[in-house]
Write a protein that holds these residues in place. Structure first.
Motif, mmCIF file in Angstrom:
data_model
loop_
_atom_site.group_PDB
_atom_site.id
_atom_site.type_symbol
_atom_site.label_atom_id
_atom_site.label_comp_id
_atom_site.label_asym_id
_atom_site.label_seq_id
_atom_site.Cartn_x
_atom_site.Cartn_y
_atom_site.Cartn_z
ATOM 1 N N UNK A 9 0.927 -1.065 0.044
ATOM 2 C CA UNK A 9 -0.164 -0.303 -0.192
ATOM 3 C C UNK A 9 1.007 1.280 -0.257
ATOM 4 N N UNK A 10 2.462 1.786 0.451
ATOM 5 C CA UNK A 10 3.035 2.266 0.635
ATOM 6 C C UNK A 10 4.115 1.618 -0.743
ATOM 7 N N UNK A 11 4.131 1.975 -1.702
ATOM 8 C CA UNK A 11 4.825 1.324 -2.744
ATOM 9 C C UNK A 11 6.445 2.299 -2.397
ATOM 10 N N UNK A 12 6.567 3.982 -2.549
ATOM 11 C CA UNK A 12 7.338 4.798 -2.624
ATOM 12 C C UNK A 12 7.990 3.741 -0.893
ATOM 13 N N UNK A 13 7.331 3.646 0.317
ATOM 14 C CA UNK A 13 8.344 3.398 1.511
ATOM 15 C C UNK A 13 8.838 2.100 1.046
ATOM 16 N N UNK A 14 8.277 1.381 1.296
ATOM 17 C CA UNK A 14 8.557 0.029 0.248
ATOM 18 C C UNK A 14 10.357 -0.148 -0.758
ATOM 19 N N UNK A 15 10.108 1.052 -1.128
ATOM 20 C CA UNK A 15 11.421 0.871 -2.219
ATOM 21 C C UNK A 15 11.720 1.246 -1.090
ATOM 22 N N UNK A 16 12.200 2.883 0.037
ATOM 23 C CA UNK A 16 13.012 2.891 0.621
ATOM 24 C C UNK A 16 13.523 2.261 1.561
ATOM 25 N N UNK A 17 12.878 1.584 1.964
ATOM 26 C CA UNK A 17 12.739 0.408 2.581
ATOM 27 C C UNK A 17 14.541 -0.680 2.111
ATOM 28 N N UNK A 18 13.389 -1.281 1.525
ATOM 29 C CA UNK A 18 14.476 -1.775 0.464
ATOM 30 C C UNK A 18 16.379 -1.823 0.336
ATOM 31 N N UNK A 19 15.912 -0.775 -0.618
ATOM 32 C CA UNK A 19 17.171 0.087 -0.675
ATOM 33 C C UNK A 19 17.834 0.252 -0.074
#
Length: 276
Positions: free
Chosen positions: A29-39
C-alpha cells in the motif's frame, strides 16, 4: 502419515499463505516507502560486503582464498541469512510477543502455535539482503571465469542455501525458547545468528580447530554454507571429509531443527502465562 495429518498440514499451509498475503498487501500500500526500505537495507548490508572486499587491497589472498572465492562464500551466507530474516521475523520478535502478553491469546486460538508465530511478521525490506546476495553471487562469478560448473555443483549450492536458512531459523527458534524463562534473550541468539553470519562470510580455516568443529558439528552453519562452496570451488573439505558429505547438508540442518523444535515444544508446554 494419515489422511487427517495431511489435511491439517494442507490447512496450515493455506493459513500461512493467507497470513503472509495480508502482510504483503499491506506493505504494498506504501510502495515508495517499501522501495526506500529495501534500498536502504541493501545499502547498509552492501557496506558489510564492501568492507570484506577491502581486505584484498593490501593482501592478495586470505589463506589461499582469492577475492572471488570469498565473495561467493559471503553471497551464500547473505542469501541464507536474508531468507531466514524474511521468513523468521515473527520468531525473532518473540520476546516482544511474550512481554506484551500476546502469546496468551495465541494459545487460545484453534490453530498451530508455531504457525501463528512464524506467520505474524513478514518484512519485505529483508529483500535488500537477498538482493545483495544475488548481486554478490554475480560479482563473484565474474571474478571466477575458470570455474567449471557441473550439474552436481548447480544442485548443491541451492541445497546448501536452503539448509543454512533452516539452521538460521532454528537458531532464532532456540532464542524464542529462551524467552519463556527470560525475555531478554536477543544477545544470546545474536552470537549465533548475526555472529555466525559474519564469521562464516570468511573461510572457516581462518579460525582455530575448536570453532571449526562447533560450526560444523554443533551449530552446523558451515555444513550448509562452507562445505558446499568448497565443493563448488574444488577445494578440499575441512578435516579431510569425503566429497560426498557435501550433499548431506540437509541432514545436520534437519537434526538441528528437530533439537530446537523439541526445546520449543517443551517451552510451550511449560509456559505459565505472562507475569507468573
Amino acid at each position: 502419515m494419515s489422511l487427517s495429518r495431511w489435511n491439517k498440514l494442507w490447512h496450515d499451509l493455506l493459513l500461512y499463505r493467507y497470513l503472509i498475503g495480508i502482510q504483503v498487501k499491506a506493505q504494498f500500500q506504501y510502495k515508495i516507502n517499501l522501495l526506500i526500505d529495501i534500498s536502504t537495507y541493501l545499502a547498509v548490508t552492501g557496506l558489510e560486503f564492501v568492507a570484506l572486499l577491502l581486505f584484498f587491497g593490501p593482501f592478495p589472498d586470505m589463506l589461499g582464498w582469492k577475492m572471488g572465492e570469498v565473495a561467493l562464500l559471503c553471497s551464500v551466507m547473505n542469501l541464507s541469512f536474508g531468507l531466514a530474516e524474511l521468513v523468521g521475523a515473527g520468531i525473532d520478535n518473540f520476546s516482544e510477543t511474550i512481554r506484551r502478553g500476546e502469546f496468551d491469546r495465541v494459545l487460545l486460538r484453534p490453530t498451530g502455535v508455531f504457525l501463528q508465530i512464524i506467520g505474524s511478521d513478514f518484512r519485505l525490506r529483508r529483500l535488500g539482503r537477498i538482493s545483495l546476495g544475488i548481486l554478490g553471487f554475480a560479482f563473484s562469478l565474474s571474478l571466477l571465469p575458470n570455474l567449471h560448473w557441473t550439474w552436481s555443483k548447480l544442485l548443491l549450492l541451492p541445497l546448501g542455501i536452503v539448509s543454512t536458512t533452516v539452521i538460521f531459523l532454528s537458531i532464532l527458534l532456540l532464542g524464542a525458547c529462551i524467552c519463556f524463562w527470560t525475555v531478554e534473550a536477543v544477545e544470546i541468539t545474536n552470537v549465533l545468528s548475526y555472529g555466525g553470519r559474519e564469521m562464516l562470510s570468511y573461510p572457516l580455516t581462518v579460525y582455530n580447530g575448536l570453532l571449526q568443529r562447533i560450526f560444523l558439528f554443533v551449530v552446523p552453519l558451515a555444513f550448509g554454507s562452507y562445505v558446499p562452496v568448497c565443493y563448488a570451488l574444488g577445494r578440499p573439505l575441512p578435516f579431510g571429509m569425503s566429497e560426498w558429505l557435501a550433499f548431506c547438508s540437509p541432514l545436520p540442518a534437519v537434526l538441528f531443527a528437530c533439537v530446537c523444535g523439541g526445546f520449543w515444544s517443551f517451552g510451550v508446554r511449560h509456559y505459565q502465562s505472562t507475569g507468573n
